[in-house]
Design an enzyme around this catalytic site. Structure first.
Site, short mmCIF file in Angstrom:
data_model
loop_
_atom_site.label_atom_id
_atom_site.label_comp_id
_atom_site.label_asym_id
_atom_site.label_seq_id
_atom_site.Cartn_x
_atom_site.Cartn_y
_atom_site.Cartn_z
N LYS A 12 0.85 -1.20 0.00
CA LYS A 12 0.00 0.00 0.00
C LYS A 12 0.88 1.24 0.00
O LYS A 12 2.06 1.20 0.39
CB LYS A 12 -0.93 0.01 1.22
CG LYS A 12 -0.24 -0.01 2.58
CD LYS A 12 0.23 1.34 3.10
CE LYS A 12 0.92 1.24 4.46
NZ LYS A 12 1.65 2.48 4.84
N PRO A 94 9.77 -3.87 0.03
CA PRO A 94 10.83 -3.52 1.00
C PRO A 94 10.29 -3.57 2.43
O PRO A 94 9.16 -3.15 2.70
CB PRO A 94 11.20 -2.08 0.62
CG PRO A 94 10.75 -1.93 -0.79
CD PRO A 94 9.54 -2.81 -0.95
N GLY A 98 7.53 1.39 4.88
CA GLY A 98 6.34 2.23 4.88
C GLY A 98 5.29 1.81 3.88
O GLY A 98 4.37 2.56 3.57
N LEU A 99 5.41 0.56 3.38
CA LEU A 99 4.50 0.06 2.35
C LEU A 99 3.59 -1.05 2.86
O LEU A 99 2.85 -1.65 2.08
CB LEU A 99 5.31 -0.44 1.15
CG LEU A 99 6.22 0.60 0.49
CD1 LEU A 99 7.12 -0.06 -0.56
CD2 LEU A 99 5.41 1.73 -0.14
N GLY A 101 4.19 -4.11 4.06
CA GLY A 101 4.46 -5.48 3.64
C GLY A 101 4.12 -6.51 4.70
O GLY A 101 3.46 -7.52 4.41
N SER A 103 2.09 -6.19 7.33
CA SER A 103 0.64 -6.18 7.57
C SER A 103 -0.10 -6.90 6.45
O SER A 103 -1.06 -7.64 6.70
CB SER A 103 0.14 -4.73 7.67
OG SER A 103 0.71 -4.08 8.78
N ASP A 136 -2.33 -1.45 10.43
CA ASP A 136 -2.59 -1.47 8.98
C ASP A 136 -3.25 -2.76 8.50
O ASP A 136 -3.74 -2.81 7.38
CB ASP A 136 -1.28 -1.29 8.20
CG ASP A 136 -0.74 0.12 8.27
OD1 ASP A 136 -1.49 1.02 8.71
OD2 ASP A 136 0.43 0.33 7.89
#
Length: 304
Positions: A12, A94, A98-99, A101, A103, A136
């Site tokens: 995300k 990564p 902050g993406l 992953g 979650s 998240d």
């Protein structure tokens, strides 16, 4: 019966992220605009006598120390399942970055284990488990475009926007989320109320996504100041003609949108950008596509 199947675990981005301040429980109240993108890990499920989780990255925890293992253990506990399952995670998102992953892996673990064990639980029950795992995780049981409130765990699905190219670039540094929160200045916090922000997201999401309107992240000033590698990556993207460059989560990834496909392609292949960061060309992922690709609807029952 033995089984083996794989489910993609999508990343995300936070198109907007506003920190309001501390709540009574010690966590921060946030408002955010989530969007799933095509960048993904692959999670493979196999029959096993016990719960096992492995990852192709040595720095990622295994078994019940992995958030995916914790998700499956919570699912087994709730439904009194005495079977195991083996989960292999092939990382491309990564981490940390902050993406979302980890979650996303946890949500997909709930999807895959429910499917393998033939549970078909209600989606609301899975959201309850997701909230135990991380702020998240509930979003990844919704996907597409959604607003997040509270700790990020209160998710409101929004109408999807047309697909858009997004270029993600991740600097080779690890940002501690707790430190990012503690370093927030009062000027970084928002005073806009939740209802106004939700109305803004509903009305302007497409323009925020494509960069026609400002994208805001409360962490950006502090993270850029402490991690010059991230700020440098953002600066290179700006020089390459990005319409807007924005930090995702608390970093270390930034993402950018471009006014046309040619600029996007040139930026994706830029030697300097690829030298200083890991680069991931991606597209936004609608909720209908997300549900289809993750088999989410096959795993859970609707709340009716």
């Amino acid at each position: 019966m033995a089984f083996e199947f794989a489910i993609p675990s999508f990343a995300k981005i936070n198109l907007d992220l506003r920190v309001h301040g501390k709540r009574g429980d010690g966590f921060h109240e946030i408002s955010t605009l989530f969007q799933t993108i095509s960048l993904c890990d692959s999670v493979i499920f196999r029959d096993s006598e016990k719960i096992q989780v492995t990852c192709d990255r040595e720095d990622i925890p295994s078994n019940l120390d992995n958030i995916a293992g914790k998700a499956i253990a919570e699912l087994a506990k709730r439904y009194e399942i005495d079977r195991g399952i083996s989960v292999s995670i092939k990382k491309r998102i990564p981490a940390p970055g902050g993406l979302g992953g980890g979650s996303s892996n946890a949500a997909v673990a709930l999807i895959g284990a429910s499917r393998a064990w033939g549970l078909k639980p209600k989606l609301s029950e899975m959201v309850e488990i997701a909230e135990l795992l991380g702020a998240d995780v509930p979003f990844f049981l919704t996907g597409g475009l959604a607003a997040g409130f509270g700790k990020g765990n209160e998710v409101i699905a929004l109408d999807d926007t047309p697909p858009c190219h997004v270029l993600v670039a991740t600097a080779p540094v690890s940002v501690n989320t707790g430190e990012a929160y503690s370093s927030l200045e009062s000027s970084d916090l928002t005073t806009i109320d939740r209802e106004s922000i939700l109305e803004h997201y509903r009305k302007d999401a497409e323009h925020i996504l494509c960069g026609e309107l400002e994208r805001f992240n409360s962490f950006e000033n502090g993270v850029f100041a402490k991690y010059p590698e991230i700020e440098k990556t953002a600066g290179v993207l700006e020089k390459l003609g990005a319409r807007r460059v924005t930090l995702s989560g608390s970093g270390s990834s930034v993402f950018a949108t471009f006014s046309d496909d040619k600029l996007f392609a040139v930026a994706s292949a830029d030697p300097e950008l690829n030298r200083i960061s890991a680069v991931f060309p991606a597209t936004t992922l609608k909720r209908s596509s997300y549900f289809g690709l993750t088999h989410l609807e096959d795993a859970f029952s609707p709340d009716i």
